[in-house]
Design an enzyme around this catalytic site. Structure first.
Site, PDB file in Angstrom:
ATOM      1  N   ASP A 197      -8.656  13.209  -3.630  1.00 20.73           N
ATOM      2  CA  ASP A 197      -8.663  14.041  -2.317  1.00 20.73           C
ATOM      3  C   ASP A 197     -10.016  13.673  -1.620  1.00 20.73           C
ATOM      4  O   ASP A 197      -9.979  13.945  -0.179  1.00 20.73           O
ATOM      5  CB  ASP A 197      -8.234  15.535  -2.556  1.00 20.73           C
ATOM      6  CG  ASP A 197      -9.273  15.943  -3.487  1.00 20.73           C
ATOM      7  OD1 ASP A 197     -10.065  15.298  -4.051  1.00 20.73           O
ATOM      8  OD2 ASP A 197      -8.864  16.925  -3.961  1.00 20.73           O
ATOM      9  N   ASP A 233     -13.204   9.336  -3.529  1.00 19.55           N
ATOM     10  CA  ASP A 233     -11.956   8.958  -4.256  1.00 19.55           C
ATOM     11  C   ASP A 233     -11.494   7.613  -3.678  1.00 19.55           C
ATOM     12  O   ASP A 233     -10.566   7.108  -4.133  1.00 19.55           O
ATOM     13  CB  ASP A 233     -10.821  10.084  -4.322  1.00 19.55           C
ATOM     14  CG  ASP A 233     -10.954  11.010  -5.239  1.00 19.55           C
ATOM     15  OD1 ASP A 233     -11.932  10.812  -6.194  1.00 19.55           O
ATOM     16  OD2 ASP A 233     -10.675  12.204  -5.094  1.00 19.55           O
ATOM     17  N   VAL A 241      26.651 -22.316   3.401  1.00 15.79           N
ATOM     18  CA  VAL A 241      26.503 -21.046   4.276  1.00 15.79           C
ATOM     19  C   VAL A 241      27.110 -19.625   3.475  1.00 15.79           C
ATOM     20  O   VAL A 241      26.268 -18.774   3.386  1.00 15.79           O
ATOM     21  CB  VAL A 241      27.108 -21.080   5.355  1.00 15.79           C
ATOM     22  CG1 VAL A 241      26.993 -19.647   6.122  1.00 15.79           C
ATOM     23  CG2 VAL A 241      26.450 -22.069   6.374  1.00 15.79           C
ATOM     24  N   ASP A 272      -5.276  14.711 -10.789  1.00 11.85           N
ATOM     25  CA  ASP A 272      -6.179  15.761 -10.517  1.00 11.85           C
ATOM     26  C   ASP A 272      -5.674  16.912 -11.225  1.00 11.85           C
ATOM     27  O   ASP A 272      -4.462  17.253 -11.574  1.00 11.85           O
ATOM     28  CB  ASP A 272      -6.352  15.986  -9.050  1.00 11.85           C
ATOM     29  CG  ASP A 272      -7.342  15.175  -8.395  1.00 11.85           C
ATOM     30  OD1 ASP A 272      -7.854  14.374  -8.963  1.00 11.85           O
ATOM     31  OD2 ASP A 272      -7.252  15.260  -7.032  1.00 11.85           O
TER      32      ASP A 272
HETATM   33 MG    MG Z   1     -11.637  19.988  -6.174  1.00 13.05          MG
END
Ligand code: MG
Ligand code: ADP
Length: 942
Positions: free
Chosen positions: A656, A660, A284, A331
């Site tokens: 965004d 995507d 244990v 991005d």
């Molecule tokens: Mg844009």
């Protein structure tokens, strides 16, 4: 007057629906909405929200280990060791309580994260458009929806425009569905009710207004009570790794327990029940039962820390995935840049070059001629450009500017108005205002008939207007695109053929601006006599070129440093943008994605989508050597990501837009923008950035790496203590000594050390050059060779000390000897926790007391040990003997030697290392400096 939310609204007309819901086209009044909210309750799916502590507590008894313990209790009962039976039952309870607290903490963290993801909706209240939280919507509310919006409740469409929705989450249908307003047969299938919208689905294209027919549990999704936006916990690479380690450790503990049994029963001839009890107890305590719970806590703490840094985890395992990220596809606009766009230059079709003053979204500023001090307001080309800028535009400027001014006192400088909409469009609207409220002036004569929003695939937007009785199509878009669609150019005298020469001039200016990191937008129009009210992308052609604007969007603060941190952390940063190649490259240079010095062979700085139309081999080569990709569509983004993944990279990708979503889902870590992002993107992503900032990604990666580090260190802690523990047993029995501890004592040691201390280790904050190491690759095991000497050293010290103590006290009797060993085993394990806080840094540089959880755990653990020895009742039950205080002190001091040995080892092997590198500190400190505030400050300073 209860509202019937179950009525088959799809079978009646829009008007009848409104009537039935006692609502109007202009929506409800705020008061009425409030009242209905009282009546029907919030628009929420009540899945398994909240934690039920009782259930959670009961859950603790489902454990496999509990079974073993119950078995042990049975054995003890059979052998008539009633004290042992009670102790074991007590241990079971204690274990359950500990387990409960561990899980409760993890669950609470998850719950807190859930509440951070809020859906909003645009609703008409008192006839005005208003943004409210989706949970406040009621039946009868009229909502407006556009591309990318999540649908917040079930609703009947009132009017729509090229509306398509994506309903996979509800019906499984993967293709977008065309919607309209026509009534349908009453028995139409859910998936075919094309005049209805369902909560939990999305607008893939187009726009609509709709009246809400059902909220919360009365929605279709509510009926199947599938909670959306839940944080999913899927089995990942990392889980598998830890599971493998857990299994290995379990095998070791089973084997060693068997050895203990054989030694005890066959070799040493101890009584069967006693050997069996001790064997079960060793089993244990040496099985790393706490490991899964610890991992959950480490992940939960990691997620919480990330949330504090503005990265909100939607999928729990993303926490650890982040730690292994080796490529970031990011991005540009808004993520690397501030996304507060300002038009700086204008170049008209007649060759006039104008400069625009002012900064941010402030309306203060003028449009001035570059060459002469000529008055520009009389120029009809400029007037047309300003008309298009202001009219072909969906952004809004609030009138809060004056109020702000009052609040801020006597400052002369302008304040920025409140804005909403696409930042590019805001910039153009601000330009139109600077040009003398041109847009306002035209309001009476110009009527907007239809609007085609910007779309990153076609790369333009368009508006159909009626201007003094004449129809016109106005367009704004990427300059190459608009130039390609133009046949004429506007000069002072009117439209004129667009010559090759002027095309060349325009292109030259375009390049020049792009090189200066400017975002370029072109404006055009065409007369559209007799055009229908329904504007389509195909209608945009044969344009008259009016001119173009150069927009600046400076990089965000801290992005450059964050990219430098990625580089030293072995993480490649690639920019994927819809913008112009040169603009992309220029920004990339500013933030350090492209380093001017390091020119990679014959490869260009940046590539456009059409240049990627090559065979796979060449594609591979290009993607390996170029880091800026421009004018790229989401499809290509996905192709780049998949290529990198095939090479064994772990990809984090930002996005965004609606388009995507597939890529975000497919990426190892999909990151959606919290401010700019559409609901679709957020739903598809694993992480949402509440500040849209690239630096946040890097800070989250650092936290992810700390998560991995903490899991490793906790595992190592369990490994050493368990290993040392059974070694003490086996050696003692081989020598011919009695059991070093009784079964109940073993269970108690396990509880007061492992059970308590691992909680503290889970909360360790990072040390060292976390962002200077290479990312952990997928295949790496948690236990690697380099740490084995350290773990062995710790084990040897612990075992040696325990055996020495036992030998020293044995002549005075078994009971006192066991008491001594108990203390040594427990204390060396506790001190070892401090060693595991860092595997290479001195405890004194990372601060011996800097982890407050460990401090608390230390006190709790020490207290539990002393209580059991020094309170007569418990020491009777556990069969301990009171140790003289001096002995106690000596044992504590000796036990602390594990720390001294570790310190010496660390110093010899690694030298003197700082707690964390200065860069690391900087990264930790660069908290969200809200760009808006920054700019506001900059303005007020001037
Ligand atoms: Mg844009
Ligand atoms: P990114 O966000 O990566 O900079 P986008 O795909 O949003 O790129 O934009 C690509 C190009 O389309 C921009 O360079 C700009 O010329 C044009 N554009 C962007 N947003 C708008 C808009 N709202 N209206 C018109 N044109 C736009």
């Amino acid at each position: 007057m209860a509202l019937d939310q179950k009525y088959p609204f799809h079978s009646i007309s829009a008007e009848e629906t409104l009537e039935k819901l006692k609502a109007g086209k202009e929506g409800l009044t705020q008061e009425e909405a409030q009242q209905r909210l009282q009546e029907v309750g919030p628009n929420e799916l009540t899945g398994k929200e909240g934690i039920n502590p009782f259930i959670l507590f009961l859950k603790q008894f489902k454990d496999f280990l509990i079974l073993i313990l119950l078995l042990a209790a049975g054995v003890a009962w059979y052998a008539d060791h009633m004290v042992d039976v009670y102790v074991i039952l007590g241990v079971i309870m204690f274990n359950a309580v500990l387990g409960f607290f561990q899980e409760y903490r993890a669950e609470k963290a998850i719950l807190a994260l859930k509440s951070m993801i809020k859906q909003e909706a645009t609703v008409l209240r008192d006839g005005k458009a208003k943004t409210v939280e989706a949970r406040e919507l009621v039946p009868g509310d009229v909502i407006t929806l556009e591309e990318g919006n999540g649908i917040p409740a079930d609703a009947r469409i009132l009017s729509s425009k090229s509306l398509q929705t994506e309903e996979a989450s509800l019906t499984g249908e993967s293709l977008p569905i065309e919607k309209s307003t026509e009534p349908l047969e009453e028995n139409t299938n859910l998936g075919d009710r094309t005049n209805m919208l369902w909560k939990g689905t999305h607008v893939a294209r187009g726009a609509a207004t709709a009246v809400i027919t059902g909220t919360g549990a009365n929605t279709e999704i509510g009926k199947i009570s599938k909670s959306l936006g839940d944080i999913k916990t899927t089995s990942t690479n990392f889980r598998k790794k830890t599971e493998r380690l857990g299994k290995q450790m379990a095998v070791i503990s089973i084997v060693t327990s068997i050895i203990v049994f054989i030694l005890g029963y066959y070799v040493r001839d101890f009584a069967f029940e006693e050997v069996l009890l001790v064997t079960v107890a060793t089993l244990v305590s040496s099985i790393p039962e706490g490991l899964p719970a610890v991992i959950s806590i480490v992940l939960a703490i990691g997620a919480k820390r990330m949330a504090k840094q503005n990265a909100i985890i939607r999928e729990f395992t993303a926490t650890e995935m982040l730690g292994s990220v080796s490529v970031i596809l990011t991005d540009k606009t808004g993520t690397l840049t501030r996304s507060i766009l300002t038009v700086k230059e204008v170049y008209l079709g007649d060759g006039t070059a104008l400069e625009v003053s002012g900064s941010g979204y402030s309306l203060e500023g003028e449009i001035g001629n570059k060459q002469e001090e000529e008055n520009t307001s009389g120029n009809p080309v400029l007037a047309k450009l300003l008309l298009v800028a202001g009219t072909c535009n969906n952004a809004r400027l609030g009138d809060g500017a004056n109020e702000q001014k009052k609040n801020k006192g006597s400052e002369e400088e302008s304040e920025e108005p409140e804005v909403s909409g696409d930042p590019t469009e805001v910039a153009l609207l601000v330009l139109a205002k600077k040009g003398g409220g041109v847009a306002d002036e035209h309001d009476e004569v110009v009527e907007v008939l239809d609007d085609l929003p910007f779309n990153s695939e076609q790369k333009f937007r368009a508006t159909l207007i009626e201007n003094k009785g004449k129809r016109e199509i106005l367009t704004i878009g990427a300059p190459e695109k608009v130039l390609q669609l133009s046949t004429k150019v506007l000069i002072k005298e009117g439209p004129q053929e667009l010559s090759e020469e002027s095309r060349g001039q325009i292109e030259a200016r375009m390049d020049e601006w792009a090189d200066k990191a400017m975002r370029v937008l072109a404006l055009g129009y065409r007369e559209a006599e007799g055009a229908s009210n329904d504007l389509k992308a195909d209608d945009v052609h044969d344009l008259v070129w009016i001119g173009m604007t150069g927009i600046v969007d400076p990089p965000r603060q801290g992005v450059k440093e964050a990219i430098a941190a990625c580089k030293s952390a072995g993480i490649r940063v690639m920019m994927v943008t819809g913008d112009h190649k040169k603009t992309g490259a220029a920004i990339a240079r500013e933030v350090g994605i492209l380093e001017t010095a390091e020119k990679t062979g014959d490869y260009p700085d940046a590539l456009e989508e059409n240049e990627l139309d090559v065979d796979d081999k060449r594609f591979d080569e290009l993607v390996d050597n170029v880091s800026v990709f421009a004018r790229v569509s989401p499809d290509t983004k996905l192709r780049i990501a998949e290529h990198m993944r095939d090479k064994g990279h772990l990809i984090a990708m930002t996005g965004d837009g609606v388009n995507d979503a597939p890529a975000l889902k497919r990426a190892d870590v999909g990151i959606a923008m919290g401010i700019r992002g559409t609901d679709v993107a957020k739903d598809a992503a694993h992480i949402v950035l509440s500040d849209d900032n690239f630096s946040t990604i890097v800070r989250a990666i650092r936290e992810g790496r700390i998560v991995f580090q903490n899991v490793r260190q906790t595992s190592f802690f369990l490994l050493t203590t368990n290993f040392a523990f059974v070694a003490v047993f086996i050696i003692a029995m081989a020598i011919g000594w009695p059991f070093p501890l009784t079964a109940t004592q073993i269970l108690w040691v396990n509880l007061v050390t492992d059970g308590v201390m691992e909680l503290g280790l889970a909360a360790e904050r990072g040390h060292g050059e976390i962002m200077k190491q290479k990312p952990v690759v997928r295949e790496v095991n948690i236990l690697d060779k380099s740490v084995i000497p350290y773990l062995l050293l710790m084990s040897v010290v612990m075992v040696g000390l325990s055996l020495a103590t036992f030998a020293y006290y044995l002549p005075k009797g078994d009971t006192i000897a066991r008491t001594g060993v108990f203390l040594v085993i427990a204390m060396t394990q506790v001190f070892n926790t401090f060693n595991m806080r860092s595997l290479n840094r001195s405890l004194f540089t990372i601060g011996p007391f800097s982890n407050k959880y460990i401090n608390i755990c230390f006190l709790v653990s020490l207290g539990l040990q002393l209580i059991v020895i020094y309170t007569p009742l418990l020491s009777g039950i556990f069969r301990f003997e009171e140790l003289p205080i001096l002995d106690l002190i000596v044992i504590l001091v000796l036990s602390s030697s594990v720390i001294w040995f570790a310190e010496i080892y660390k110093r010899i092997r690694f030298g003197k290392l700082e707690d964390v590198s200065p860069e690391e500190k900087q990264l930790e400190r660069t908290r969200e400096v809200k760009d808006r505030q920054e700019i506001e400050e900059a303005i007020s300073e001037r």
